[in-house]
Design a protein around this motif. Structure first.
Motif, PDB file in Angstrom:
ATOM      1  N   VAL A 394       0.962  -1.191  -0.011  1.00 42.07           N
ATOM      2  CA  VAL A 394       0.114   0.135   0.013  1.00 42.07           C
ATOM      3  C   VAL A 394       0.896   1.527   0.025  1.00 42.07           C
ATOM      4  O   VAL A 394       0.519   2.084  -0.988  1.00 42.07           O
ATOM      5  CB  VAL A 394      -0.816   0.113   1.244  1.00 42.07           C
ATOM      6  CG1 VAL A 394      -1.690   1.348   1.168  1.00 42.07           C
ATOM      7  CG2 VAL A 394      -1.737  -1.133   1.200  1.00 42.07           C
ATOM      8  N   VAL A 421      -5.412  10.570   4.730  1.00 45.95           N
ATOM      9  CA  VAL A 421      -5.802   9.251   4.155  1.00 45.95           C
ATOM     10  C   VAL A 421      -6.690   9.567   3.110  1.00 45.95           C
ATOM     11  O   VAL A 421      -6.625   8.841   1.859  1.00 45.95           O
ATOM     12  CB  VAL A 421      -6.465   8.428   5.495  1.00 45.95           C
ATOM     13  CG1 VAL A 421      -7.186   7.176   4.686  1.00 45.95           C
ATOM     14  CG2 VAL A 421      -5.324   7.668   6.255  1.00 45.95           C
ATOM     15  N   LYS A 422      -7.598  10.445   3.298  1.00 48.51           N
ATOM     16  CA  LYS A 422      -8.638  10.772   2.257  1.00 48.51           C
ATOM     17  C   LYS A 422      -7.826  11.058   0.911  1.00 48.51           C
ATOM     18  O   LYS A 422      -8.221  10.699  -0.236  1.00 48.51           O
ATOM     19  CB  LYS A 422      -9.669  11.535   2.624  1.00 48.51           C
ATOM     20  CG  LYS A 422     -10.570  11.043   3.834  1.00 48.51           C
ATOM     21  CD  LYS A 422     -11.584  12.066   4.152  1.00 48.51           C
ATOM     22  CE  LYS A 422     -12.551  11.743   5.298  1.00 48.51           C
ATOM     23  NZ  LYS A 422     -13.568  12.809   5.595  1.00 48.51           N
ATOM     24  N   ASN A 425      -5.633   7.890  -0.538  1.00 46.95           N
ATOM     25  CA  ASN A 425      -6.665   7.172  -1.008  1.00 46.95           C
ATOM     26  C   ASN A 425      -7.019   7.277  -2.417  1.00 46.95           C
ATOM     27  O   ASN A 425      -7.073   6.471  -3.202  1.00 46.95           O
ATOM     28  CB  ASN A 425      -7.725   6.619  -0.025  1.00 46.95           C
ATOM     29  CG  ASN A 425      -7.585   5.746   0.913  1.00 46.95           C
ATOM     30  OD1 ASN A 425      -6.448   5.030   0.722  1.00 46.95           O
ATOM     31  ND2 ASN A 425      -8.374   5.599   2.136  1.00 46.95           N
ATOM     32  N   LEU A 428      -4.152   6.528  -4.787  1.00 47.70           N
ATOM     33  CA  LEU A 428      -3.807   5.308  -4.968  1.00 47.70           C
ATOM     34  C   LEU A 428      -4.348   4.718  -6.482  1.00 47.70           C
ATOM     35  O   LEU A 428      -5.589   5.022  -6.707  1.00 47.70           O
ATOM     36  CB  LEU A 428      -4.188   4.146  -3.943  1.00 47.70           C
ATOM     37  CG  LEU A 428      -3.485   4.587  -2.520  1.00 47.70           C
ATOM     38  CD1 LEU A 428      -4.014   3.752  -1.730  1.00 47.70           C
ATOM     39  CD2 LEU A 428      -1.963   4.212  -2.801  1.00 47.70           C
ATOM     40  N   GLN A 433      -5.333  -1.919  -2.966  1.00 46.15           N
ATOM     41  CA  GLN A 433      -5.640  -1.722  -1.527  1.00 46.15           C
ATOM     42  C   GLN A 433      -5.622  -0.387  -0.974  1.00 46.15           C
ATOM     43  O   GLN A 433      -4.646   0.405  -1.297  1.00 46.15           O
ATOM     44  CB  GLN A 433      -4.925  -2.554  -0.809  1.00 46.15           C
ATOM     45  CG  GLN A 433      -5.379  -2.776   0.803  1.00 46.15           C
ATOM     46  CD  GLN A 433      -4.233  -3.747   1.556  1.00 46.15           C
ATOM     47  OE1 GLN A 433      -3.479  -4.489   0.979  1.00 46.15           O
ATOM     48  NE2 GLN A 433      -4.684  -3.581   2.749  1.00 46.15           N
ATOM     49  N   LYS A 434      -6.869  -0.007  -0.207  1.00 46.29           N
ATOM     50  CA  LYS A 434      -6.794   1.445   0.356  1.00 46.29           C
ATOM     51  C   LYS A 434      -6.305   1.488   1.828  1.00 46.29           C
ATOM     52  O   LYS A 434      -6.393   0.409   2.349  1.00 46.29           O
ATOM     53  CB  LYS A 434      -8.087   1.982   0.198  1.00 46.29           C
ATOM     54  CG  LYS A 434      -8.644   1.940  -1.302  1.00 46.29           C
ATOM     55  CD  LYS A 434      -7.841   2.937  -2.191  1.00 46.29           C
ATOM     56  CE  LYS A 434      -8.483   2.779  -3.738  1.00 46.29           C
ATOM     57  NZ  LYS A 434      -7.807   3.880  -4.478  1.00 46.29           N
ATOM     58  N   LEU A 435      -6.098   2.530   2.232  1.00 49.01           N
ATOM     59  CA  LEU A 435      -5.949   2.709   3.706  1.00 49.01           C
ATOM     60  C   LEU A 435      -7.426   3.056   4.293  1.00 49.01           C
ATOM     61  O   LEU A 435      -8.315   3.384   3.811  1.00 49.01           O
ATOM     62  CB  LEU A 435      -5.007   4.149   3.984  1.00 49.01           C
ATOM     63  CG  LEU A 435      -3.853   4.006   3.735  1.00 49.01           C
ATOM     64  CD1 LEU A 435      -3.091   5.396   3.621  1.00 49.01           C
ATOM     65  CD2 LEU A 435      -2.855   3.274   4.158  1.00 49.01           C
TER      66      LEU A 435
END
Length: 467
Positions: A394, A421-422, A425, A428, A433-435
């Motif tokens: 990730v 995180v937003k 993500n 990515l 796979q996301k946080l």
């Protein structure tokens, strides 16, 4: 039972850690460790023909054989930094102490011998308990500080503050105290080539076995033959399982030039290596440690106790120009932090610390001030391997700049981390796979972000395979 005038003795040294780390030179630290590891084997030579001491653990001990032999003393057990000896008389015990003390004073100054004895009663369990009680009493009465060993006209070694006894011109001019001379004489020159050109970030790894005192208590028997056999099997298996076999596997995995063993004996190891290799070495150590249980056998070779091998590790990453002694203190404190967790469930734990700049305080204060709210350290080793393996892809997809931003946000606050995180993500790749954005994940990401360039990048893994 026949009456004997035997006496059971225990030899130990005070302030062993202080003796080893009184210097900041790695060759002298390694030499001091080797000196302590082998000094009990030299006792028979120190005693000469005045006290005939047998030091041979390849042959089984029997009380009957000892009584019929022409020796004055026999070493029963060498382990945990102490030596247990059975003497045939108190007079021989006193004579041996005089000779050994004189030899140590001349050849190994600043090494402080502590010795005590207990009368032989024929019950090994009771005699051993009385001996250790007497040893604890002696240690408690030992002076907390050393007396001054210099006179006003003495030249003083600036590292140990002891009188200079030798001057060396190669490889540079040195004025050495006698204890530093002794330490250098016990250093293995083959270790000199390892990490000779070590530059940049370096790591000290300190590993120590768990609950060894409790395991040692299981070597109890009223019979001398069985009790001695159990102690010897315990010492031999601990050194093999906790030091010899893991170091052999590490050497095969990373090569002899990938690390240097500073200390290795009993259940304790200290290693210095390139920072990029530290996590790999720790993982390899615990992989080997789990392969075989620790067994204790009696005089008949019957296994009387079997338990898992468990250790804790502390890693200190620092710049190679930083004094080794300071990095060691951080690694040892990190290991102690891991041990606090292990005392709950006796599992393998690991803690690690990145010395970004000069260390100006102790480990607990630094952790409390900088990282307490943001870190999940210490980790269970198996859980750390699993979760780091899961999260590494990730972070690699997020790329370095975003990883560092996540780490900085986590150190600031959980709310700031959620915002980051937003953003990450959204960056990515689709379908990857996301946080998750949980507080537990935040602590893991913070820990991985701090060591990302060393242990978790794609480039770092590629470089390690190519090197």
């Amino acid at each position: 039972m026949m009456e004997y005038n035997y006496c059971l003795a225990l030899y130990d040294f005070a302030s062993k850690q202080e003796f080893i780390y009184r210097t900041s030179k790695i060759r002298e630290i390694s030499g001091a460790s080797a000196l302590l590891a082998g000094i009990f084997k030299k006792f028979p030579k120190m005693l000469g023909d005045k006290v005939n001491m047998k030091y041979d653990f390849d042959q089984s001990f029997t009380l009957e054989g000892f009584a019929e032999s022409n020796i004055d003393a026999e070493a029963l057990y060498d382990g945990g930094g102490s030596l247990m000896v059975l003497f045939k008389s108190k007079d021989k015990y006193i004579e041996a102490n005089r000779l050994i003390s004189e030899n140590i004073l001349i050849n190994y100054p600043s090494l402080s011998l502590i010795v005590c004895c207990a009368p032989f009663g024929g019950n090994f369990k009771e005699d051993r308990a009385a001996l250790y009680a007497e040893s604890n009493k002696r240690k408690n009465f030992y002076p907390a500080s050393d007396l001054s060993a210099v006179t006003p006209m003495s030249q003083i070694d600036p590292m140990t503050f002891l009188p200079v006894t030798r001057k060396k011109a190669y490889p540079y001019e040195q004025s050495l105290s006698a204890d530093r001379v002794a330490k250098q004489s016990h250093f293995n020159p083959k270790e000199e080539d390892k990490l000779e050109n070590l530059e940049g970030m370096t790591a000290v790894i300190y590993i120590d076995g768990n609950a060894m005192g409790q395991r040692l208590k299981k070597c109890e028997s009223e019979d001398y033959n069985n009790g001695v056999a159990m102690l010897r099997s315990f010492s031999e298996n601990v050194n093999r399982l906790f030091v010899v076999e893991p170091l052999k596997a590490i050497s095969e995995a990373v090569g002899d030039t990938g690390y240097r063993q500073v200390i290795g004996g009993g259940d304790e190891i200290t290693i210095i290596c390139k920072a990029e290799k530290a996590w790999e070495l720790v993982c390899k150590y615990f992989e080997i440690l789990r392969r075989e249980p620790l067994e204790i056998t009696n005089a008949e070779g019957v296994v009387v106790d079997k338990s898992e091998c468990n250790s804790c590790a502390g890693i200190a990453v620092f710049h190679s120009k930083m004094p080794f002694s300071i990095a060691y203190e951080i690694a040892e404190a990190a290991c102690e932090s891991a041990k606090e967790k292990s005392r709950i469930d006796n599992k393998d734990y690991v803690d690690f610390y990145f010395c970004h700049a000069g260390v100006t305080n102790d480990f607990k204060t630094l952790r409390e001030a900088e990282q307490k709210h943001a870190t999940a350290r210490p980790y269970s080793v198996s859980e750390a391997i699993e979760i780091f393996t899961e999260k590494a892809p990730v972070l690699q997809n997020a790329e370095r700049s975003n990883v560092k931003s996540l780490g900085s946000a986590a150190q600031e606050s959980y709310e700031r981390y959620l915002l980051e995180v937003k953003r990450v993500n959204a960056y990515l790749p689709q379908g990857s796979q996301k946080l998750m954005g949980t507080e537990e994940e935040m602590k893991v990401i913070y820990d991985m972000a701090e060591f990302y360039d060393l242990w978790f990048t794609k480039e770092g893994k590629t470089n390690e395979k190519d090197s």
